[in-house]
Motif scaffolding. Sequence first.
Motif, PDB file in Angstrom:
ATOM      1  N   TYR A   1     -23.285  99.833 -89.021  1.00 52.43           N
ATOM      2  CA  TYR A   1     -23.929 100.393 -89.991  1.00 52.43           C
ATOM      3  C   TYR A   1     -25.460 101.097 -89.590  1.00 52.43           C
ATOM      4  O   TYR A   1     -25.938 100.240 -88.689  1.00 52.43           O
ATOM      5  CB  TYR A   1     -24.071  99.251 -90.950  1.00 52.43           C
ATOM      6  CG  TYR A   1     -25.062  99.683 -92.141  1.00 52.43           C
ATOM      7  CD1 TYR A   1     -24.570 100.643 -92.890  1.00 52.43           C
ATOM      8  CD2 TYR A   1     -26.288  99.154 -91.900  1.00 52.43           C
ATOM      9  CE1 TYR A   1     -25.623 101.115 -93.744  1.00 52.43           C
ATOM     10  CE2 TYR A   1     -27.463  99.496 -93.099  1.00 52.43           C
ATOM     11  CZ  TYR A   1     -27.046 100.722 -94.039  1.00 52.43           C
ATOM     12  OH  TYR A   1     -27.538 101.170 -94.955  1.00 52.43           O
ATOM     13  N   GLU A   2     -25.532 101.980 -89.797  1.00 51.63           N
ATOM     14  CA  GLU A   2     -26.888 102.715 -89.492  1.00 51.63           C
ATOM     15  C   GLU A   2     -27.779 102.949 -90.873  1.00 51.63           C
ATOM     16  O   GLU A   2     -27.300 103.474 -91.812  1.00 51.63           O
ATOM     17  CB  GLU A   2     -26.740 104.098 -88.787  1.00 51.63           C
ATOM     18  CG  GLU A   2     -28.076 104.620 -88.263  1.00 51.63           C
ATOM     19  CD  GLU A   2     -27.774 105.855 -87.613  1.00 51.63           C
ATOM     20  OE1 GLU A   2     -28.807 106.330 -86.840  1.00 51.63           O
ATOM     21  OE2 GLU A   2     -26.704 106.402 -87.559  1.00 51.63           O
ATOM     22  N   ASP A   3     -29.016 102.330 -90.677  1.00 52.75           N
ATOM     23  CA  ASP A   3     -29.814 102.558 -91.855  1.00 52.75           C
ATOM     24  C   ASP A   3     -30.715 103.586 -91.514  1.00 52.75           C
ATOM     25  O   ASP A   3     -31.802 103.570 -90.726  1.00 52.75           O
ATOM     26  CB  ASP A   3     -30.676 101.172 -92.012  1.00 52.75           C
ATOM     27  CG  ASP A   3     -31.653 101.479 -93.146  1.00 52.75           C
ATOM     28  OD1 ASP A   3     -31.945 102.526 -93.643  1.00 52.75           O
ATOM     29  OD2 ASP A   3     -32.301 100.411 -93.718  1.00 52.75           O
ATOM     30  N   THR A   4     -30.403 104.848 -91.830  1.00 50.78           N
ATOM     31  CA  THR A   4     -30.739 106.261 -91.151  1.00 50.78           C
ATOM     32  C   THR A   4     -32.590 106.410 -91.634  1.00 50.78           C
ATOM     33  O   THR A   4     -33.394 106.767 -91.165  1.00 50.78           O
ATOM     34  CB  THR A   4     -30.460 107.242 -91.471  1.00 50.78           C
ATOM     35  OG1 THR A   4     -30.116 107.646 -92.943  1.00 50.78           O
ATOM     36  CG2 THR A   4     -29.100 107.497 -90.629  1.00 50.78           C
ATOM     37  N   SER A   5     -32.989 105.670 -93.032  1.00 48.80           N
ATOM     38  CA  SER A   5     -34.198 105.664 -93.659  1.00 48.80           C
ATOM     39  C   SER A   5     -35.287 104.928 -92.763  1.00 48.80           C
ATOM     40  O   SER A   5     -36.333 105.248 -92.597  1.00 48.80           O
ATOM     41  CB  SER A   5     -34.031 105.202 -95.055  1.00 48.80           C
ATOM     42  OG  SER A   5     -33.613 103.717 -95.190  1.00 48.80           O
ATOM     43  N   GLN A   6     -34.619 103.855 -92.142  1.00 47.85           N
ATOM     44  CA  GLN A   6     -35.371 102.871 -91.416  1.00 47.85           C
ATOM     45  C   GLN A   6     -35.264 103.211 -89.829  1.00 47.85           C
ATOM     46  O   GLN A   6     -36.117 102.528 -88.959  1.00 47.85           O
ATOM     47  CB  GLN A   6     -34.988 101.481 -91.500  1.00 47.85           C
ATOM     48  CG  GLN A   6     -35.250 101.002 -93.002  1.00 47.85           C
ATOM     49  CD  GLN A   6     -36.700 100.842 -93.482  1.00 47.85           C
ATOM     50  OE1 GLN A   6     -37.551 100.551 -92.650  1.00 47.85           O
ATOM     51  NE2 GLN A   6     -37.033 101.163 -94.773  1.00 47.85           N
ATOM     52  N   GLY A   7     -34.397 103.890 -89.360  1.00 49.11           N
ATOM     53  CA  GLY A   7     -34.123 104.137 -87.955  1.00 49.11           C
ATOM     54  C   GLY A   7     -33.880 103.180 -87.470  1.00 49.11           C
ATOM     55  O   GLY A   7     -34.056 102.697 -86.083  1.00 49.11           O
ATOM     56  N   ARG A   8     -32.735 102.239 -88.158  1.00 52.32           N
ATOM     57  CA  ARG A   8     -32.140 101.084 -87.447  1.00 52.32           C
ATOM     58  C   ARG A   8     -30.761 101.094 -87.478  1.00 52.32           C
ATOM     59  O   ARG A   8     -30.246 101.704 -88.411  1.00 52.32           O
ATOM     60  CB  ARG A   8     -32.934  99.774 -88.271  1.00 52.32           C
ATOM     61  CG  ARG A   8     -34.223  99.699 -88.102  1.00 52.32           C
ATOM     62  CD  ARG A   8     -34.710  98.530 -89.111  1.00 52.32           C
ATOM     63  NE  ARG A   8     -35.896  98.476 -89.308  1.00 52.32           N
ATOM     64  CZ  ARG A   8     -36.865  97.647 -90.500  1.00 52.32           C
ATOM     65  NH1 ARG A   8     -36.019  97.344 -91.324  1.00 52.32           N
ATOM     66  NH2 ARG A   8     -37.907  97.812 -90.215  1.00 52.32           N
ATOM     67  N   ALA A   9     -30.211 100.359 -86.579  1.00 45.02           N
ATOM     68  CA  ALA A   9     -28.516 100.262 -86.682  1.00 45.02           C
ATOM     69  C   ALA A   9     -28.190  98.903 -86.285  1.00 45.02           C
ATOM     70  O   ALA A   9     -28.847  97.978 -85.636  1.00 45.02           O
ATOM     71  CB  ALA A   9     -27.888 101.310 -85.668  1.00 45.02           C
ATOM     72  N   TYR A  10     -27.005  98.524 -86.816  1.00 44.29           N
ATOM     73  CA  TYR A  10     -26.483  97.066 -86.614  1.00 44.29           C
ATOM     74  C   TYR A  10     -24.755  97.144 -86.114  1.00 44.29           C
ATOM     75  O   TYR A  10     -24.247  97.965 -86.520  1.00 44.29           O
ATOM     76  CB  TYR A  10     -26.690  96.256 -87.870  1.00 44.29           C
ATOM     77  CG  TYR A  10     -27.664  96.404 -88.533  1.00 44.29           C
ATOM     78  CD1 TYR A  10     -28.490  95.069 -88.759  1.00 44.29           C
ATOM     79  CD2 TYR A  10     -28.304  97.421 -89.420  1.00 44.29           C
ATOM     80  CE1 TYR A  10     -29.892  94.945 -89.351  1.00 44.29           C
ATOM     81  CE2 TYR A  10     -29.546  97.204 -89.944  1.00 44.29           C
ATOM     82  CZ  TYR A  10     -30.062  96.260 -89.879  1.00 44.29           C
ATOM     83  OH  TYR A  10     -31.416  95.921 -90.684  1.00 44.29           O
ATOM     84  N   MET A  11     -24.539  96.459 -85.140  1.00 48.76           N
ATOM     85  CA  MET A  11     -23.222  96.386 -84.563  1.00 48.76           C
ATOM     86  C   MET A  11     -22.604  95.017 -84.445  1.00 48.76           C
ATOM     87  O   MET A  11     -23.482  94.263 -83.953  1.00 48.76           O
ATOM     88  CB  MET A  11     -23.284  97.370 -83.119  1.00 48.76           C
ATOM     89  CG  MET A  11     -21.835  97.502 -82.785  1.00 48.76           C
ATOM     90  SD  MET A  11     -20.988  96.366 -81.676  1.00 48.76           S
ATOM     91  CE  MET A  11     -22.142  96.266 -80.390  1.00 48.76           C
ATOM     92  N   SER A  12     -21.291  94.754 -84.664  1.00 50.94           N
ATOM     93  CA  SER A  12     -20.658  93.895 -84.145  1.00 50.94           C
ATOM     94  C   SER A  12     -19.254  94.208 -83.552  1.00 50.94           C
ATOM     95  O   SER A  12     -18.561  95.164 -83.864  1.00 50.94           O
ATOM     96  CB  SER A  12     -20.463  92.841 -85.453  1.00 50.94           C
ATOM     97  OG  SER A  12     -19.432  93.251 -86.199  1.00 50.94           O
ATOM     98  N   GLY A  13     -18.706  93.317 -82.660  1.00 53.87           N
ATOM     99  CA  GLY A  13     -17.687  93.523 -82.041  1.00 53.87           C
ATOM    100  C   GLY A  13     -17.048  92.225 -81.233  1.00 53.87           C
ATOM    101  O   GLY A  13     -17.610  91.330 -81.079  1.00 53.87           O
ATOM    102  N   ALA A  14     -15.655  92.134 -81.388  1.00 48.63           N
ATOM    103  CA  ALA A  14     -14.994  91.081 -80.418  1.00 48.63           C
ATOM    104  C   ALA A  14     -14.204  91.717 -79.314  1.00 48.63           C
ATOM    105  O   ALA A  14     -13.143  92.277 -79.871  1.00 48.63           O
ATOM    106  CB  ALA A  14     -14.284  90.204 -81.148  1.00 48.63           C
ATOM    107  N   ASN A  15     -14.371  92.000 -78.153  1.00 50.53           N
ATOM    108  CA  ASN A  15     -13.769  92.264 -77.110  1.00 50.53           C
ATOM    109  C   ASN A  15     -13.057  91.432 -76.445  1.00 50.53           C
ATOM    110  O   ASN A  15     -13.167  90.372 -75.547  1.00 50.53           O
ATOM    111  CB  ASN A  15     -14.735  92.808 -75.704  1.00 50.53           C
ATOM    112  CG  ASN A  15     -15.528  93.895 -76.641  1.00 50.53           C
ATOM    113  OD1 ASN A  15     -15.468  94.128 -77.804  1.00 50.53           O
ATOM    114  ND2 ASN A  15     -16.451  94.338 -75.853  1.00 50.53           N
ATOM    115  N   PRO A  16     -11.662  91.546 -76.406  1.00 52.34           N
ATOM    116  CA  PRO A  16     -10.631  90.607 -75.453  1.00 52.34           C
ATOM    117  C   PRO A  16     -10.695  91.063 -73.969  1.00 52.34           C
ATOM    118  O   PRO A  16     -10.684  92.325 -74.119  1.00 52.34           O
ATOM    119  CB  PRO A  16      -9.122  90.956 -76.158  1.00 52.34           C
ATOM    120  CG  PRO A  16      -9.457  92.317 -76.767  1.00 52.34           C
ATOM    121  CD  PRO A  16     -10.678  92.320 -77.306  1.00 52.34           C
TER     122      PRO A  16
END
Length: 220
Positions: A107-122
Amino acid sequence: MRSKLFALFLALTVPLSLAGCAGDDTAEEPASPDAVEAPADQPTAEAPPAPGEMPEAAESPSDLGDWFTYEPPDGRYEIKFPNEPLEQNQSIPVSETEEIELSLAIYEDTSQGRAYMSGANPIPLPEGASFDVDQGLDGGRDNAAASTNSEVESEESINVEGLPGRAIVMRNPEGVRFKLMMLADSENAVLYQLLVGAQDGNLDFPEAETFFESFNLRQS
């Protein structure tokens, strides 16, 4: 259009799934900076998206109850994003005959210039090999830094829901800073990764802490 920050997140996550994690002599060394590009038949981080693919930017809600609770298709975990994230699914070849399915939520909050990411890698392991936690975390750190041309500013060992891991802060030459949390599930050979990035370099905002603290392991 995807921003440079969004593209950096994609570039950063792919090498983590390829980091050598087998606890025997068959484990590969972490990929070099020259080896982090996606294979020719895979989309690169800079590929333009289809129109409307990116979620609409929105101000982060002040009430956690307004956040979006995300759970990946495999149901391994759940985590809260400020708004509904974009799912990015990729098949990553790890040998001539084997590939892994990598599911990311960004998810990218372009108004704040921030981004969030999650993942699970086998992590695919050779027959008879075990998951080497330190090797996996070291490889993930080194490849993340190499793929984004970043320097590691700080690193500390952590333990979340019984999983050992690392909390790592990196900065690239453009001043973008990332906080990467990696958690290693040695029993199931899975590397969880949670990431927050800020274009202005300021990672000390409450939404980042809320994001990391909302991680809940559902399957181990």
